[in-house]
Scaffold this active site. Structure first.
Site, mmCIF file in Angstrom:
data_model
loop_
_atom_site.group_PDB
_atom_site.id
_atom_site.type_symbol
_atom_site.label_atom_id
_atom_site.label_comp_id
_atom_site.label_asym_id
_atom_site.label_seq_id
_atom_site.Cartn_x
_atom_site.Cartn_y
_atom_site.Cartn_z
ATOM 1 N N LYS A 105 -57.981 53.299 101.147
ATOM 2 C CA LYS A 105 -57.476 53.638 99.751
ATOM 3 C C LYS A 105 -58.412 53.238 98.803
ATOM 4 O O LYS A 105 -58.571 52.067 98.589
ATOM 5 C CB LYS A 105 -55.965 52.949 99.871
ATOM 6 C CG LYS A 105 -55.380 53.070 98.396
ATOM 7 C CD LYS A 105 -54.733 54.559 98.166
ATOM 8 C CE LYS A 105 -54.064 54.887 96.964
ATOM 9 N NZ LYS A 105 -52.665 54.666 97.091
ATOM 10 N N HIS A 142 -55.841 57.148 94.352
ATOM 11 C CA HIS A 142 -55.227 57.106 93.198
ATOM 12 C C HIS A 142 -56.063 57.510 92.240
ATOM 13 O O HIS A 142 -56.891 57.006 91.567
ATOM 14 C CB HIS A 142 -54.702 55.769 92.872
ATOM 15 C CG HIS A 142 -53.853 55.551 91.823
ATOM 16 N ND1 HIS A 142 -52.454 55.098 91.907
ATOM 17 C CD2 HIS A 142 -54.231 55.764 90.396
ATOM 18 C CE1 HIS A 142 -51.948 55.052 90.774
ATOM 19 N NE2 HIS A 142 -52.896 55.525 89.682
ATOM 20 N N ASP A 253 -44.170 57.651 97.717
ATOM 21 C CA ASP A 253 -44.697 56.370 96.788
ATOM 22 C C ASP A 253 -43.705 55.760 96.417
ATOM 23 O O ASP A 253 -43.590 54.964 95.459
ATOM 24 C CB ASP A 253 -45.498 57.049 95.683
ATOM 25 C CG ASP A 253 -46.218 55.974 94.570
ATOM 26 O OD1 ASP A 253 -46.816 55.032 95.369
ATOM 27 O OD2 ASP A 253 -46.264 56.245 93.547
#
Length: 349
Positions: A105, A142, A253
């Site tokens: 991530k 992100h 999310d």
């Protein structure tokens, strides 16, 4: 998918973007996900973050141990590592060999909740990204810049130009999930990108536009990152999700925060939707006249992109109005779920 006017039966879905927290808070919210989803990509932004394969394995054990007895064996957490400026190529090799880590991530430092340890400059991660490309380890992004000079509503659009496009040019074999996209520009980027690029879409970004932040006053429980956008962007997301395009798929999310951290002078970003996530998606697809495409978006596109088998068991939703609770337990505290006190149209059978 087998369905009638009042019942939908389809392959059990997966959640490709989930925040579970840890400890008692995790024990409170985990059943909401495990009742609905067979698997979930677990975000690594704990305090401290999950940065090694060893930490991911330990977190996985804690998640499985937190499942109530009636859900044991029905849910598989898919682990991720938190990319930092110092994540080594050797750690990527260990992650790949573990069989439990499904992605790495990327949080730009400061972009969202618990992202302080994130990447300050993607150029510092070149050797690590090369190893990920070599081993076909997905990068979960992100997608927002953190430049204070950039308008908060433009952070995703600028990220595409400044970071994501050059990144994909530098690493043409890297597999990337552009997470929780919120803009028409992101939709168009994925639609025209190579097959190694996909995106997740949340239920709340499909249901709400930025007016929801200010209806009748400031609505802290609608504050999330990326922030809600204009209606034209919501419509673009809706069209993408219901289009049947194989590189858009479900990622809630869902992010639990106690009431005190949301109703604050400096409130946390995050919306909790796990309590009714698949019901919300069904409602959205029904309103769009695309219920026939719900199963592919929720249950097929994600595992196909990750190279995992589709689930073999099924779930059913029935058309029955039920009231969403005003509050949900979060360890010793409470949280306010998405659409608290309102009625949902579909109910988990």
């Amino acid at each position: 998918m087998n369905d009638t006017a009042d019942k939908l039966t389809f392959t059990r879905p997966d959640d490709w973007h989930l925040h579970l927290r840890d400890g008692n808070a995790m024990r409170s919210v985990l059943p909401d996900t495990a009742r609905r989803f067979a698997r979930a990509i677990i975000m690594p932004n704990l305090k401290p973050p999950i940065v090694t394969t060893e930490q991911a394995a330990a977190y996985r054990v804690r998640i499985l141990s937190a499942l109530p007895a009636e859900l044991a064996g029905r849910f598989e957490p898919l682990m991720t590592l938190y990319l930092t400026d110092t994540t080594s190529p050797e750690e990527i090799t260990r992650a790949q060999a573990s069989g439990i880590v499904q992605g790495i991530k990327l949080y730009p430092a400061g972009a969202t909740t618990h992202s302080d340890a994130g990447v300050t400059d993607i150029a510092r991660c070149e050797a690590t990204l090369e190893k990920m490309e070599e081993l076909d380890m997905p990068l979960l992004v992100h997608g927002e810049v953190v430049d204070p000079a950039v308008d908060v509503f433009d952070r995703e659009k600028i990220f595409i130009d400044r970071v994501l496009t050059p990144l994909l040019q530098r690493f043409p074999g890297l597999r990337v999930v552009f997470e929780h996209i919120t803009t028409r520009e992101a939709v168009e980027f994925v639609q025209t990108a190579p097959n190694r690029i996909a995106a997740t879409i949340t239920a709340h970004h499909l249901m709400l536009n930025r007016n929801a932040l200010f209806t009748g006053g400031l609505r802290p429980h609608h504050y999330c990152l990326p922030v809600l956008k204009r209606e034209i962007h919501r419509q673009a997301l809706l069209e993408a999700a219901t289009s049947g395009h194989s590189r858009f798929f479900l990622g809630t999310d869902s992010a639990p925060h106690p009431v005190r951290d949301k109703e604050s002078a400096c409130g946390c970003a995050g919306i909790y939707s796990a309590h009714a996530a698949i019901e919300f998606y069904a409602e959205v697809f029904e309103q769009a006249g695309r219920l026939d495409r719900l199963e592919a978006f929720t249950s097929f596109h994600g595992p196909d992109f990750y190279g995992l088998p589709r689930n073999t068991d099924r779930i059913s939703l029935i058309r029955e109005s039920w009231q969403i609770p005003e509050q949900v337990e979060l360890g010793e505290e409470k949280l306010i779920p998405l659409r608290a006190g309102e009625h949902a149209r579909w109910k988990l059978a």
